[in-house]
Design a protein around this motif. Sequence first.
Motif, PDB file in Angstrom:
ATOM      1  N   LYS A 119      46.392  -5.776  -9.170  1.00 41.33           N
ATOM      2  CA  LYS A 119      47.423  -5.611 -10.229  1.00 41.33           C
ATOM      3  C   LYS A 119      47.375  -4.223 -10.526  1.00 41.33           C
ATOM      4  O   LYS A 119      48.701  -3.708 -10.388  1.00 41.33           O
ATOM      5  CB  LYS A 119      47.162  -6.195 -11.758  1.00 41.33           C
ATOM      6  N   ILE A 120      46.404  -3.243 -10.129  1.00 40.51           N
ATOM      7  CA  ILE A 120      46.468  -1.994 -10.061  1.00 40.51           C
ATOM      8  C   ILE A 120      47.726  -1.636  -9.238  1.00 40.51           C
ATOM      9  O   ILE A 120      48.345  -0.280  -9.420  1.00 40.51           O
ATOM     10  CB  ILE A 120      45.197  -0.970 -10.193  1.00 40.51           C
ATOM     11  N   ASN A 121      46.919  -1.662  -7.948  1.00 40.44           N
ATOM     12  CA  ASN A 121      48.323  -1.463  -6.921  1.00 40.44           C
ATOM     13  C   ASN A 121      49.270  -1.853  -7.141  1.00 40.44           C
ATOM     14  O   ASN A 121      50.476  -1.029  -6.847  1.00 40.44           O
ATOM     15  CB  ASN A 121      47.435  -2.012  -5.801  1.00 40.44           C
ATOM     16  N   PHE A 122      49.884  -2.685  -7.397  1.00 47.52           N
ATOM     17  CA  PHE A 122      50.827  -3.546  -7.329  1.00 47.52           C
ATOM     18  C   PHE A 122      51.982  -2.531  -8.056  1.00 47.52           C
ATOM     19  O   PHE A 122      52.539  -1.885  -7.877  1.00 47.52           O
ATOM     20  CB  PHE A 122      50.639  -5.063  -7.716  1.00 47.52           C
ATOM     21  N   LEU A 123      50.548  -2.512  -9.479  1.00 45.55           N
ATOM     22  CA  LEU A 123      51.789  -1.707 -10.262  1.00 45.55           C
ATOM     23  C   LEU A 123      52.241   0.085 -10.233  1.00 45.55           C
ATOM     24  O   LEU A 123      53.301   0.839 -10.119  1.00 45.55           O
ATOM     25  CB  LEU A 123      51.068  -1.169 -12.492  1.00 45.55           C
ATOM     26  N   ILE A 184      49.604  -0.449 -19.287  1.00 47.07           N
ATOM     27  CA  ILE A 184      49.506  -2.273 -18.824  1.00 47.07           C
ATOM     28  C   ILE A 184      47.949  -1.444 -17.607  1.00 47.07           C
ATOM     29  O   ILE A 184      47.242  -2.009 -17.598  1.00 47.07           O
ATOM     30  CB  ILE A 184      49.603  -2.793 -18.030  1.00 47.07           C
ATOM     31  N   LEU A 185      48.079  -0.683 -16.994  1.00 47.94           N
ATOM     32  CA  LEU A 185      47.516   0.473 -16.015  1.00 47.94           C
ATOM     33  C   LEU A 185      46.127   0.173 -16.855  1.00 47.94           C
ATOM     34  O   LEU A 185      45.020   0.571 -16.136  1.00 47.94           O
ATOM     35  CB  LEU A 185      48.003   1.360 -15.156  1.00 47.94           C
ATOM     36  N   ASN A 186      46.361   1.361 -17.866  1.00 49.29           N
ATOM     37  CA  ASN A 186      44.938   1.634 -19.068  1.00 49.29           C
ATOM     38  C   ASN A 186      44.492   0.719 -19.103  1.00 49.29           C
ATOM     39  O   ASN A 186      43.212   1.075 -18.936  1.00 49.29           O
ATOM     40  CB  ASN A 186      45.774   2.476 -19.825  1.00 49.29           C
ATOM     41  N   GLU A 187      45.156  -0.246 -19.583  1.00 54.19           N
ATOM     42  CA  GLU A 187      44.128  -2.091 -20.074  1.00 54.19           C
ATOM     43  C   GLU A 187      43.466  -1.768 -18.907  1.00 54.19           C
ATOM     44  O   GLU A 187      42.017  -2.493 -19.159  1.00 54.19           O
ATOM     45  CB  GLU A 187      45.435  -3.101 -20.234  1.00 54.19           C
ATOM     46  N   THR A 188      44.214  -2.601 -17.922  1.00 54.91           N
ATOM     47  CA  THR A 188      43.678  -2.954 -17.096  1.00 54.91           C
ATOM     48  C   THR A 188      42.046  -2.015 -16.169  1.00 54.91           C
ATOM     49  O   THR A 188      41.007  -2.782 -15.505  1.00 54.91           O
ATOM     50  CB  THR A 188      44.655  -2.888 -15.009  1.00 54.91           C
ATOM     51  N   ALA A 189      42.657  -1.127 -16.133  1.00 55.75           N
ATOM     52  CA  ALA A 189      41.125   0.155 -15.753  1.00 55.75           C
ATOM     53  C   ALA A 189      40.113  -0.273 -16.872  1.00 55.75           C
ATOM     54  O   ALA A 189      38.770   0.137 -16.279  1.00 55.75           O
ATOM     55  CB  ALA A 189      41.998   1.424 -15.420  1.00 55.75           C
TER      56      ALA A 189
END
Lengths: 197, 162
Positions: A119-123, A184-189
């Motif tokens: 997901k992070i890579n996709f974003l 969303i990146l921050n939430e995922t991380a």
Amino acid sequence: MELEEMKNVWQETSKATKKPDHLTNQFLEKMTAKKYNSKINKIGYSEYIGSVICFLAAIYLIINLNKIERPLMQIFAFVGMLLLFILPIISMLSLRNLKNINVSSKTYLEAIEDFGKRKINFLKFQKLNISLALFLLVIAVPVLSAIKGKDIDQTPNFWTLTFPITIAFFLIFALWVLRSYRRILNETAKMLSEINN
Amino acid sequence: MDKKSLFIKVIKENEGLIFKVANLYTNSLHDQEDLYQEIVFQLWKSFDSFNDRSKLSTWMYRVAMNTAIYTLKTAERKIKTISIDAETEHVANVSDNPEEHKVKALYERIKILNLLEKGIIMLYLEGKSHQEIGEIVGISTSNVGTKISRIKEKLKNYGTKK
């Protein structure tokens, strides 16, 4: 509610969680007859439509390339064509990478970590896409005018009003999307760091 | 018994398990139905790779929970929070039954946990041993104990804050 009490409530609800028999039968028949399409590995229609639009725009530029006379506009047109081919490819590849998975080979923890990383890579790819799209917008305006045989310098208020307003709108939109991606990146991380503690 | 008949038998015997996973990771009946179908499909796809060395329920939980992760509301691009508001609101609206309020309270508590904790707590509530939870989740048995203690603490703090 203590954990033991939660366990009792859960066991009680378990008795009620049963799917109607006929629905299960129908679905199993449909699925084993290969009439079911998995959603996990499927790339959405919106991605396909977006890619087709980009490719059509690139073809339009190729067909009309001979109408562009000024060398600078020709360079812009080449860059535009390149972006119109590259952007959808980047998008489709990153989406395919996000979805190309084998759910049974991983433990639950591995699945969470893997999905989080994908997901992070996709974003990140999407952020790159937005930046390139903004650049494409900037160069598309003079190129399209050149194809139509118009001198945009002669268009009233083009550089003073129309162009800045268009860019401002796109910037606002891009910033809004990027901010949402960043959140969303921050939430995922954060989620990935939480599960490893 | 052929593969198809055996698979249908396995699904029918364990559909409660699939339904509970689908219920826990979604927030609407429509999503729940979609996830249920996706889980059954993924089970069918990997049915050949299942072997007796791995306990049937362990394999099913693993596939079901992993499928739930990979089908997390991608449209919303969210990963951390899977709201069960719709579910709890539904329970609150349909009845004043104290049992249903307990269910609502149960879901409210599970909602505050992260994805890993959510998986662990579901298996714990299902009555799985620490060893089985460890196998499904992919952590050591002792780590399962530590995580459950943390979850207990988290839930306790949630109760006091409320």
